[in-house]
Design an enzyme around this catalytic site. Structure first.
Site, PDB file in Angstrom:
ATOM      1  N   ASP A  26       0.378   7.368   3.522  1.00 54.01           N
ATOM      2  CA  ASP A  26       1.783   7.917   3.934  1.00 54.01           C
ATOM      3  C   ASP A  26       3.042   7.770   3.225  1.00 54.01           C
ATOM      4  O   ASP A  26       3.497   6.688   3.289  1.00 54.01           O
ATOM      5  CB  ASP A  26       1.938   7.800   5.528  1.00 54.01           C
ATOM      6  CG  ASP A  26       2.917   8.756   6.170  1.00 54.01           C
ATOM      7  OD1 ASP A  26       3.116   9.752   5.270  1.00 54.01           O
ATOM      8  OD2 ASP A  26       3.552   8.591   7.099  1.00 54.01           O
TER       9      ASP A  26
ATOM     10  N   ASP B 173       5.875  14.837  -1.062  1.00 52.35           N
ATOM     11  CA  ASP B 173       5.200  14.173   0.142  1.00 52.35           C
ATOM     12  C   ASP B 173       3.678  14.216   0.241  1.00 52.35           C
ATOM     13  O   ASP B 173       3.290  15.441   0.071  1.00 52.35           O
ATOM     14  CB  ASP B 173       5.877  14.726   1.590  1.00 52.35           C
ATOM     15  CG  ASP B 173       5.259  14.255   2.807  1.00 52.35           C
ATOM     16  OD1 ASP B 173       5.230  13.121   2.815  1.00 52.35           O
ATOM     17  OD2 ASP B 173       5.136  14.791   3.835  1.00 52.35           O
TER      18      ASP B 173
END
Length: 453
Positions: A158, A338
């Protein structure tokens, strides 16, 4: 004698007891049953042989080939490279469409579209919403070990967080029951900390305490401070429904709880790698695998120039780009690269202007739009800076949904507003472009990803 075989004798796959085999001149009913049973067994064996052959073909030509390709890439890497699995939101979206019986609504809306009605004619309003599902989420799953006895865990990779956490054997909540659990008593390198901590994500909250132990990623090991999670109730239903055990944060230190250096930075601090950077390569032809490289750049993953964009904030991997779609423009917009977003998110006002006259239909209750895959009106995104120009054509942001209707595609574009106009460049962008996340130089590198290695 009559040995005619009637089709209805086989309508259940096996031979019926009152079939045309009764016409055979067999006096002994036991012998007749034996013959019938023999045919049934033969049928089952034949069916099993065909299925085994099919399974072997798929294994040899699909699964094994994919594993061999991945192993070859990992073996020939100059830097630490690990393969990871990708779980896209696509399946969850389709499940929701079917669960809420939206399939017919979508088909009817597309019929309206084909009849020449405008995009405003869809079933459902812009305020409709189905809660508790993070449709924009995508998960990159990678494996790592904790403890000197290398207890295995599957982590979400992440870029939007900076801590590492694993579920503890001390966890008593239901979500931990199906997970790999960390047991500090089985590791000789464990160091107690005990500081209580709570982690907040968009999907929910987990809580636990800090510990320190050996963490191994690929062939690199280091003592590292992480969180033992003992309560996951606030992270439901996401946690139980997914296959990951914990999260490995690849964001910036300012995002971390407890002011812990990200693991890539700590690897450099301990002289395990030369450069504090990592890269993502997502093959275009395989939506379910990807490659994370730590400490260096594998040039075979990209082609053409590798362009660097400076971060405008050391919190997220956020850069400044001008955004263009047709004659719609937003200058000096924040753009976050992201790994945890399956779509391109754009400011709502920008999206509304972009969708005008594009012949798209809003999915009832969901923040998505559907169109025909061959829609020639769909535009190309352009993101530009003084350093480079990055385009995203429809083929990269369209998601085929043939199981909803033939020739239908969903736009992987979502309207999302921040205090400052911001785009999130998620999976569609990262499939076209090889990306470098460079802690040392506070920058993101972008290059055209190779379609074939």
């Amino acid at each position: 004698m009559d040995i005619t075989v009637r089709e209805h004798d086989f309508k259940h796959g096996f031979i019926k007891s009152n079939s045309t085999f009764d016409g055979l001149n067999i006096d002994n009913s036991k012998n007749k049953k034996k013959i019938q049973k023999g045919f049934q067994i033969l049928y089952v064996l034949l069916f099993c042989s065909v299925m085994c052959g099919l399974f072997y073909y798929v294994y040899e030509n699909v699964w094994l080939q994919r594993d061999n390709e991945m192993n070859e890439i990992l073996k020939n890497s100059e830097h630490l490279t690990i393969g990871f699995k990708v779980e896209n939101a696509h399946d969850r979206i389709l499940k929701t469409i079917k669960t809420h019986k939206l399939k017919n609504y979508i088909k009817e809306s597309v019929n309206f579209l084909n009849s020449g009605l405008t995009k405003t004619n869809y079933l459902g309003s812009s305020n409709d919403n189905i809660e508790l599902v993070d449709f924009q989420n995508i998960m990159f799953y990678g494996d790592a070990e904790v403890g000197d006895n290398q207890q295995p865990f599957t982590f979400i990779l992440d870029t939007g967080s900076a801590n590492l956490w694993v579920p503890s054997v001390k966890c008593t909540t239901a979500g931990c029951l199906t997970k790999h659990l960390y047991d500090s008593s089985k590791s000789r390198t464990y160091e107690k900390d005990g500081t209580k901590v709570e982690m907040n994500y968009v999907s929910g909250t987990v809580s636990g305490f800090f510990s320190k132990d050996l963490v191994t990623v690929g062939n690199l090991s280091l003592p590292y401070k992480f969180i033992e999670v003992i309560d996951t109730n606030g992270f439901e239903p996401t946690y139980t429904a997914s296959t990951f055990d914990g999260i490995l944060g690849l964001g910036w230190k300012d995002l971390s709880i407890g002011s812990v250096d990200p693991i890539v930075v700590e690897l450099k601090n301990q002289n395990k790698i030369e450069n504090a950077l990592f890269t993502f390569y997502l093959p275009v032809h395989d939506k379910h695998t990807g490659f994370l490289t730590i400490g260096g750049i594998e040039e075979r993953f990209y082609e053409g120039p590798l362009t660097y964009e400076k971060l405008n904030h050391d919190l997220y991997w956020q850069i400044t780009l001008d955004a263009h779609v047709g004659n719609i423009m937003l200058e000096k917009a924040n753009c976050i690269v992201d790994s945890g977003t399956s779509a391109i998110t754009v400011p709502t006002d920008f999206l509304n202007k972009m969708l005008q006259n594009l012949d798209v239909i809003k999915v009832p209750f969901l923040p998505f739009y559907v169109t025909l895959c061959n829609n020639s009106k769909l535009p190309t995104f352009e993101f530009t800076s003084e350093n480079g120009k990055y385009t995203l054509e429809p083929e990269y942001y369209l998601q085929h949904i043939e199981d909803v209707g033939p020739g239908l595609c969903m736009l992987n574009i979502i309207g999302l507003d921040f205090p400052v106009p911001t785009f999130i460049l998620g999976d569609p962008f990262m499939r076209k472009y090889f990306t470098v996340f460079d802690y040392d130089n506070h920058s993101v590198g972008i290059a055209l990803a190779k379609k074939n290695l």
